[in-house]
Design a protein around this motif. Structure first.
Motif, PDB file in Angstrom:
ATOM      1  N   PHE A  33      36.082  26.194  14.597  1.00 48.64           N
ATOM      2  CA  PHE A  33      37.223  25.554  13.933  1.00 48.64           C
ATOM      3  C   PHE A  33      37.615  24.280  14.669  1.00 48.64           C
ATOM      4  CE2 PHE A  33      37.286  29.930  12.681  1.00 48.64           C
ATOM      5  CZ  PHE A  33      37.636  29.880  11.338  1.00 48.64           C
ATOM      6  N   PRO A  34      38.180  23.314  13.923  1.00 47.39           N
ATOM      7  CA  PRO A  34      38.629  22.092  14.584  1.00 47.39           C
ATOM      8  C   PRO A  34      39.729  22.406  15.593  1.00 47.39           C
ATOM      9  CG  PRO A  34      39.242  22.076  12.234  1.00 47.39           C
ATOM     10  CD  PRO A  34      38.402  23.287  12.469  1.00 47.39           C
ATOM     11  N   GLY A  35      39.695  21.760  16.735  1.00 48.67           N
ATOM     12  CA  GLY A  35      40.751  21.951  17.733  1.00 48.67           C
ATOM     13  C   GLY A  35      40.555  23.138  18.635  1.00 48.67           C
ATOM     14  N   GLN A  36      39.387  23.799  18.556  1.00 41.56           N
ATOM     15  CA  GLN A  36      39.165  24.985  19.393  1.00 41.56           C
ATOM     16  C   GLN A  36      38.083  24.783  20.443  1.00 41.56           C
ATOM     17  OE1 GLN A  36      38.502  28.481  16.997  1.00 41.56           O
ATOM     18  NE2 GLN A  36      40.707  28.878  16.847  1.00 41.56           N
ATOM     19  N   LEU A  37      38.398  25.264  21.642  1.00 42.01           N
ATOM     20  CA  LEU A  37      37.411  25.335  22.720  1.00 42.01           C
ATOM     21  C   LEU A  37      36.900  26.777  22.758  1.00 42.01           C
ATOM     22  CD1 LEU A  37      35.959  24.153  25.191  1.00 42.01           C
ATOM     23  CD2 LEU A  37      37.988  24.681  26.544  1.00 42.01           C
ATOM     24  N   VAL A  38      35.612  26.938  22.489  1.00 40.73           N
ATOM     25  CA  VAL A  38      35.008  28.275  22.363  1.00 40.73           C
ATOM     26  C   VAL A  38      34.017  28.491  23.504  1.00 40.73           C
ATOM     27  CG1 VAL A  38      33.618  29.760  20.861  1.00 40.73           C
ATOM     28  CG2 VAL A  38      35.268  28.164  19.855  1.00 40.73           C
ATOM     29  N   LEU A  39      34.157  29.616  24.162  1.00 41.00           N
ATOM     30  CA  LEU A  39      33.287  29.958  25.295  1.00 41.00           C
ATOM     31  C   LEU A  39      32.226  30.961  24.859  1.00 41.00           C
ATOM     32  CD1 LEU A  39      32.619  30.055  28.367  1.00 41.00           C
ATOM     33  CD2 LEU A  39      34.350  31.860  28.560  1.00 41.00           C
ATOM     34  N   ALA A 196      39.810  17.390  24.643  1.00 47.84           N
ATOM     35  CA  ALA A 196      39.048  16.853  23.497  1.00 47.84           C
ATOM     36  C   ALA A 196      39.235  17.749  22.281  1.00 47.84           C
ATOM     37  CB  ALA A 196      37.569  16.732  23.850  1.00 47.84           C
ATOM     38  N   ALA A 197      39.322  19.065  22.497  1.00 45.18           N
ATOM     39  CA  ALA A 197      39.557  19.990  21.386  1.00 45.18           C
ATOM     40  C   ALA A 197      41.007  19.897  20.906  1.00 45.18           C
ATOM     41  CB  ALA A 197      39.220  21.426  21.806  1.00 45.18           C
ATOM     42  N   HIS A 198      41.942  20.097  21.822  1.00 45.69           N
ATOM     43  CA  HIS A 198      43.343  20.234  21.409  1.00 45.69           C
ATOM     44  C   HIS A 198      43.962  18.915  20.963  1.00 45.69           C
ATOM     45  CE1 HIS A 198      43.904  24.255  23.774  1.00 45.69           C
ATOM     46  NE2 HIS A 198      42.928  24.282  22.898  1.00 45.69           N
ATOM     47  N   GLU A 199      43.577  17.800  21.609  1.00 41.41           N
ATOM     48  CA  GLU A 199      44.225  16.533  21.283  1.00 41.41           C
ATOM     49  C   GLU A 199      43.454  15.724  20.253  1.00 41.41           C
ATOM     50  OE1 GLU A 199      44.914  14.634  25.058  1.00 41.41           O
ATOM     51  OE2 GLU A 199      46.005  16.410  25.766  1.00 41.41           O
ATOM     52  N   ILE A 213      36.882  30.060  33.728  1.00 41.25           N
ATOM     53  CA  ILE A 213      37.107  29.227  32.550  1.00 41.25           C
ATOM     54  C   ILE A 213      37.934  29.965  31.486  1.00 41.25           C
ATOM     55  CG2 ILE A 213      35.865  28.203  30.598  1.00 41.25           C
ATOM     56  CD1 ILE A 213      33.667  27.411  32.482  1.00 41.25           C
ATOM     57  N   LEU A 214      37.901  31.292  31.516  1.00 44.69           N
ATOM     58  CA  LEU A 214      38.525  32.088  30.441  1.00 44.69           C
ATOM     59  C   LEU A 214      39.954  31.680  30.077  1.00 44.69           C
ATOM     60  CD1 LEU A 214      37.035  35.641  31.036  1.00 44.69           C
ATOM     61  CD2 LEU A 214      37.053  34.390  28.868  1.00 44.69           C
ATOM     62  N   PRO A 215      40.842  31.434  31.068  1.00 39.13           N
ATOM     63  CA  PRO A 215      42.219  31.078  30.694  1.00 39.13           C
ATOM     64  C   PRO A 215      42.342  29.751  29.944  1.00 39.13           C
ATOM     65  CG  PRO A 215      42.061  31.652  33.039  1.00 39.13           C
ATOM     66  CD  PRO A 215      40.666  31.567  32.519  1.00 39.13           C
ATOM     67  N   PHE A 216      41.288  28.928  29.955  1.00 30.00           N
ATOM     68  CA  PHE A 216      41.352  27.612  29.319  1.00 30.00           C
ATOM     69  C   PHE A 216      40.855  27.633  27.869  1.00 30.00           C
ATOM     70  CE2 PHE A 216      41.132  26.863  33.822  1.00 30.00           C
ATOM     71  CZ  PHE A 216      41.966  25.781  34.053  1.00 30.00           C
ATOM     72  N   VAL A 217      40.221  28.721  27.441  1.00 29.65           N
ATOM     73  CA  VAL A 217      39.550  28.693  26.136  1.00 29.65           C
ATOM     74  C   VAL A 217      40.377  29.381  25.052  1.00 29.65           C
ATOM     75  CG1 VAL A 217      37.307  28.646  27.306  1.00 29.65           C
ATOM     76  CG2 VAL A 217      38.170  30.825  26.370  1.00 29.65           C
ATOM     77  N   ASP A 218      40.010  29.083  23.791  1.00 31.74           N
ATOM     78  CA  ASP A 218      40.722  29.651  22.645  1.00 31.74           C
ATOM     79  C   ASP A 218      40.015  30.868  22.081  1.00 31.74           C
ATOM     80  OD1 ASP A 218      42.712  27.472  22.499  1.00 31.74           O
ATOM     81  OD2 ASP A 218      40.941  26.254  22.056  1.00 31.74           O
ATOM     82  N   VAL A 219      38.700  30.918  22.248  1.00 31.18           N
ATOM     83  CA  VAL A 219      37.906  32.014  21.690  1.00 31.18           C
ATOM     84  C   VAL A 219      36.796  32.343  22.683  1.00 31.18           C
ATOM     85  CG1 VAL A 219      36.459  32.767  19.750  1.00 31.18           C
ATOM     86  CG2 VAL A 219      38.313  31.141  19.340  1.00 31.18           C
ATOM     87  N   HIS A 220      36.464  33.616  22.785  1.00 29.36           N
ATOM     88  CA  HIS A 220      35.418  34.050  23.710  1.00 29.36           C
ATOM     89  C   HIS A 220      34.373  34.870  22.943  1.00 29.36           C
ATOM     90  CE1 HIS A 220      34.350  36.880  27.341  1.00 29.36           C
ATOM     91  NE2 HIS A 220      33.374  36.046  27.041  1.00 29.36           N
ATOM     92  N   TYR A 221      33.118  34.413  23.000  1.00 30.13           N
ATOM     93  CA  TYR A 221      32.011  35.179  22.418  1.00 30.13           C
ATOM     94  C   TYR A 221      31.062  35.633  23.522  1.00 30.13           C
ATOM     95  CZ  TYR A 221      32.984  33.788  17.588  1.00 30.13           C
ATOM     96  OH  TYR A 221      33.536  33.617  16.353  1.00 30.13           O
TER      97      TYR A 221
END
Ligand SMILES: Nc1ncnc2c1ncn2[C@@H]1O[C@H](COP(=O)(O)OP(=O)(O)O)[C@@H](O)[C@H]1O
Ligand SMILES: [Mg+2]
Length: 235
Positions: A33-39, A196-199, A213-221
Motif C-alpha cells: 500500500f502507498p505510505g507503508q514500510l513493509v519488512l 520516504a513511505a510516510h511523507e 528494525i521492527l519498531p520502524f515498520v508498518d507491516v511484517h511478513y
C-alpha cells in the motif's frame, strides 16, 4: 483503507529442473500500500530476493501476476513488452541490491546525479543539488568525490541507498540494505526509508534480518521455504 499500489497474486517461481529443482516461491500473495514500510524476514534461501525481483519486474515468475499502479492505472507488469516494462521500472521503481551494483568509474555524487538525470529527467543543476542533499542526509558529504573502490562496504551501501531514494520512486525494493552498517547508520537508513513511505507515499519492501528494525515498520511478513505469512508487530 486506500487501494493497494502493488499486488503480487499467486506467484510461483521454481529454479532448475529434474533433481536440481528448487521451489523459491510457492503461491505467494502480497499487497503493498502507498505510505507503508513493509519488512520481509525469513531464513537464508527462503526466497526473499526472488520475491523482490519478481515484484520489481526484474525476474519473470513461472505463474501468477504482478499488478502495479503506474500513474493511476493498474498494469500487469509481466504482460508488458520488455521495452514497456523497462520504461515502467525507470519511472516507478527503485532497487537497492544486496551487492550495491555501483558504477566503478563514477564518484558517489555522480552515481546519484546519473539516475536523477536519466531516470527522472531533471536538469544538471537540480540533479547536483538533490544528489548533494541526499549524500548529506546519509552522512556521505566527505566522500562525495570518491569512487566505489575508495569507499568502505558501509559507505558503498549508503551510496546505493541514496541512489535508489534520490529519484523519489513510488516503489522501493531494498535487499538487506543495512547488512554492512553499524546500528547508528542502519537506523539512519531505516528512518530515511520510513520517511520516504510516510511523507512521500512510497510503497517500500525491505528485506532484513535485523529485529531492531521492527519498531520502524508498518507491516511484517515472514517467508519460509517459499511460503509467505503475515506476522503481528510488537505492541
Ligand atoms: N539463479 C538461481 N538459480 C538456481 N537457484 C537459485 C537461483 N537464485 C536462487 N536460487 C535458489 O532459490 C532459493 C531462494 O533463493 P533466494 O531468493 O536468493 O533466497 P533468500 O534471498 O531468501 O536467501 C534458494 O534455494 C536458492 O539457492
Ligand atoms: Mg537474498
Amino acid at each position: 483503507m486506500p487501494a493497494a499500489s502493488l499486488r503480487g497474486i499467486d506467484l510461483v517461481k521454481t529454479y532448475g529442473d529434474g533433481t536440481a529443482r528448487r521451489a523459491a516461491l510457492r503461491d505467494v500473495n502480497i499487497d503493498l500500500f502507498p505510505g507503508q514500510l513493509v519488512l520481509l524476514m525469513g531464513p537464508s534461501g527462503s526466497g526473499k530476493s526472488t520475491l523482490l525481483a519478481v515484484l520489481s519486474g526484474l525476474l519473470e515468475p513461472d505463474s501468477g501476476r504482478v499488478l502495479a499502479d503506474d500513474d493511476g492505472q493498474l498494469r500487469d507488469v509481466w504482460q508488458l513488452s520488455p521495452k514497456e516494462r523497462e520504461e515502467y521500472r525507470r519511472r516507478n521503481t527503485g532497487f537497492i541490491f544486496q551487492g550495491y551494483n555501483l558504477f566503478p568509474a563514477l564518484t558517489a555524487r555522480q552515481q546519484l546525479e546519473i539516475v536523477l538525470k536519466w531516470g527522472s529527467g531533471v536538469g544538471s543543476g537540480t540533479a547536483r543539488r538533490r544528489a548533494d542533499e541526499m549524500l548529506d542526509r546519509l552522512g556521505l558529504e566527505p566522500n562525495k568525490h570518491k569512487k566505489p573502490a575508495q569507499l568502505s562496504g558501509g559507505e558503498k551501501q549508503r551510496v546505493a541507498i541514496g541512489r535508489a531514494l534520490a529519484k523519489d520512486p513510488g516503489f522501493l525494493f531494498a535487499d538487506e540494505p543495512t547488512s554492512a552498517l553499524d546500528w547508528e547508520n542502519g537506523r539512519k537508513v531505516i528512518e530515511l526509508l520510513r520517511d520516504a513511505a510516510h511523507e512521500r507515499g512510497a510503497s517500500i519492501l525491505v528485506v532484513s534480518h535485523d529485529h531492531r528494525i521492527l519498531p520502524f515498520v508498518d507491516v511484517h511478513y515472514h517467508l519460509e521455504d517459499g511460503r509467505l505469512e503475515r506476522r503481528p508487530l510488537p505492541a
